[in-house]
Motif scaffolding. Structure first.
Motif, PDB file in Angstrom:
ATOM      1  N   LEU A   4       0.817  -1.211   0.000  1.00 43.07           N
ATOM      2  CA  LEU A   4       0.000   0.000   0.000  1.00 43.07           C
ATOM      3  C   LEU A   4       0.852   1.263   0.000  1.00 43.07           C
ATOM      4  CD1 LEU A   4      -2.743  -0.851   2.667  1.00 43.07           C
ATOM      5  CD2 LEU A   4      -2.853  -1.119   0.186  1.00 43.07           C
TER       6      LEU A   4
ATOM      7  N   ALA B 230      -6.734   4.989  -3.282  1.00 46.37           N
ATOM      8  CA  ALA B 230      -7.826   4.028  -3.084  1.00 46.37           C
ATOM      9  C   ALA B 230      -8.801   4.049  -4.248  1.00 46.37           C
ATOM     10  CB  ALA B 230      -8.575   4.344  -1.794  1.00 46.37           C
TER      11      ALA B 230
ATOM     12  N   GLU C 100      -3.627  -2.172   6.053  1.00 44.03           N
ATOM     13  CA  GLU C 100      -2.818  -3.366   6.264  1.00 44.03           C
ATOM     14  C   GLU C 100      -1.847  -3.153   7.420  1.00 44.03           C
ATOM     15  OE1 GLU C 100      -1.858  -6.695   3.289  1.00 44.03           O
ATOM     16  OE2 GLU C 100      -0.888  -4.858   2.604  1.00 44.03           O
TER      17      GLU C 100
ATOM     18  N   SER D 194      -1.039 -11.294   1.885  1.00 46.45           N
ATOM     19  CA  SER D 194      -1.797 -10.714   2.991  1.00 46.45           C
ATOM     20  C   SER D 194      -2.778 -11.730   3.553  1.00 46.45           C
ATOM     21  CB  SER D 194      -2.590  -9.501   2.506  1.00 46.45           C
ATOM     22  OG  SER D 194      -1.731  -8.518   2.032  1.00 46.45           O
TER      23      SER D 194
ATOM     24  N   GLU E  47      -4.786   3.384   2.876  1.00 45.39           N
ATOM     25  CA  GLU E  47      -4.816   4.202   1.671  1.00 45.39           C
ATOM     26  C   GLU E  47      -5.597   5.488   1.914  1.00 45.39           C
ATOM     27  OE1 GLU E  47      -4.797   1.617  -2.244  1.00 45.39           O
ATOM     28  OE2 GLU E  47      -6.552   1.180  -1.002  1.00 45.39           O
TER      29      GLU E  47
ATOM     30  N   TYR F 243      -9.709  -7.505   7.776  1.00 45.63           N
ATOM     31  CA  TYR F 243      -9.651  -6.051   7.650  1.00 45.63           C
ATOM     32  C   TYR F 243      -9.366  -5.460   9.010  1.00 45.63           C
ATOM     33  CZ  TYR F 243     -10.344  -1.339   6.053  1.00 45.63           C
ATOM     34  OH  TYR F 243     -10.125  -0.026   5.716  1.00 45.63           O
ATOM     35  N   PRO F 244      -8.256  -4.824   9.165  1.00 49.05           N
ATOM     36  CA  PRO F 244      -7.198  -4.681   8.174  1.00 49.05           C
ATOM     37  C   PRO F 244      -6.457  -5.999   7.974  1.00 49.05           C
ATOM     38  CG  PRO F 244      -6.508  -3.736  10.257  1.00 49.05           C
ATOM     39  CD  PRO F 244      -7.930  -4.169  10.430  1.00 49.05           C
ATOM     40  N   SER F 245      -5.909  -6.172   6.783  1.00 46.92           N
ATOM     41  CA  SER F 245      -5.168  -7.396   6.512  1.00 46.92           C
ATOM     42  C   SER F 245      -3.796  -7.317   7.195  1.00 46.92           C
ATOM     43  CB  SER F 245      -5.032  -7.616   5.006  1.00 46.92           C
ATOM     44  OG  SER F 245      -4.425  -6.502   4.399  1.00 46.92           O
TER      45      SER F 245
ATOM     46  N   ASN G  20     -13.265   2.490  -1.336  1.00 43.11           N
ATOM     47  CA  ASN G  20     -12.709   1.217  -0.881  1.00 43.11           C
ATOM     48  C   ASN G  20     -11.275   1.451  -0.408  1.00 43.11           C
ATOM     49  OD1 ASN G  20     -12.294  -1.484  -0.381  1.00 43.11           O
ATOM     50  ND2 ASN G  20     -11.844  -1.982  -2.511  1.00 43.11           N
ATOM     51  N   TYR G  21     -11.110   1.669   0.888  1.00 45.22           N
ATOM     52  CA  TYR G  21      -9.804   1.986   1.457  1.00 45.22           C
ATOM     53  C   TYR G  21      -9.170   0.734   2.043  1.00 45.22           C
ATOM     54  CZ  TYR G  21     -11.614   6.703   1.085  1.00 45.22           C
ATOM     55  OH  TYR G  21     -12.151   7.869   0.599  1.00 45.22           O
ATOM     56  N   ASP G  22      -8.104   0.269   1.419  1.00 46.65           N
ATOM     57  CA  ASP G  22      -7.369  -0.867   1.972  1.00 46.65           C
ATOM     58  C   ASP G  22      -6.556  -0.397   3.169  1.00 46.65           C
ATOM     59  OD1 ASP G  22      -8.273  -2.771   0.196  1.00 46.65           O
ATOM     60  OD2 ASP G  22      -6.588  -2.535  -1.180  1.00 46.65           O
TER      61      ASP G  22
ATOM     62  N   GLU H  91      -6.335 -12.639   4.929  1.00 44.37           N
ATOM     63  CA  GLU H  91      -7.660 -12.126   4.588  1.00 44.37           C
ATOM     64  C   GLU H  91      -8.374 -11.640   5.836  1.00 44.37           C
ATOM     65  OE1 GLU H  91      -8.921 -11.882   1.441  1.00 44.37           O
ATOM     66  OE2 GLU H  91      -7.025 -12.631   0.682  1.00 44.37           O
TER      67      GLU H  91
END
Length: 189
Positions: free
Chosen positions: A32, A55, A63, A100, A50, A104-106, A59-61, A102
């Motif tokens: 990221l 992003a 990690e 990663s 993100e 959230y957060p990963s 959709n905000y990843d 699976e």
């Protein structure tokens, strides 16, 4: 025939052993790009999320990165930095060598990280990361649940930082101003 069977058996064992070896070099892949949202220096871990810059819409990843023993940490000029130099609010680019988990957060490993130069307010000495820290702290204080907070966007006005924060659990967006001289935080949205 016996020699042929022995040769085939030995070849199969060698191929199977080589195929299962962990000595293969791990391939590094881009992770990221975003802001450090949390830092746990004891566990050598950083939570990066993100922003609107990277992003996909809405959709905000996010990690958690755990440092490898041989992780490379640099600034934008390729100077080595310490983990403790990477603060909440720092803008970073990440790389990893593992997949990663699976969630959230990963969660994954951190093989490389580059810290962007910190931005100074045009009319004040307050750094962007300090304004982000103040906004995130205020957002946590008004949240009724534990949350992953996302720094969506950061801009400036004449005397303030304007920081948009998204609470990923309640799916609420907030907009804060941080006075670039006093550090006072106000919620405007």
């Amino acid at each position: 025939m016996n020699k042929l069977l022995s040769y085939i058996s030995l070849s199969a064992i060698v191929l199977l052993t080589a195929g299962c070896s962990d000595d293969e070099p791990k391939s590094e892949h881009k992770g990221l790009t975003g802001y450090v949202i949390e830092a746990n220096y004891e566990k050598k871990a950083l939570l990066v999320a993100e922003s609107d810059k990277t992003a996909k819409v809405g959709n905000y990843d996010a990690e958690w990165y755990s440092l490898n023993d041989d992780a490379i940490l640099h600034d934008s000029k390729n100077n080595t930095v310490l983990l403790t130099d990477i603060e909440v609010g720092s803008e970073v680019e990440t790389w990893s060598t593992s997949r990663s988990f699976e969630s959230y957060p990963s969660k994954t490993d951190l093989s490389k990280l580059v810290v962007a130069d910190d931005v100074k307010h045009p009319d004040s000495p307050m750094l962007q990361k300090k304004a982000i820290q103040a906004a995130l702290s205020h957002a946590k204080s008004i949240s009724d649940t534990a949350a992953i907070l996302i720094v969506q966007n950061v801009t400036t006005s004449k005397s303030e930082w304007i920081i948009q924060v998204f609470n990923s659990y309640s799916e609420k967006s907030y907009e804060f101003t941080v006075n670039a001289v006093t550090g006072e935080v106000k919620q405007i949205k």
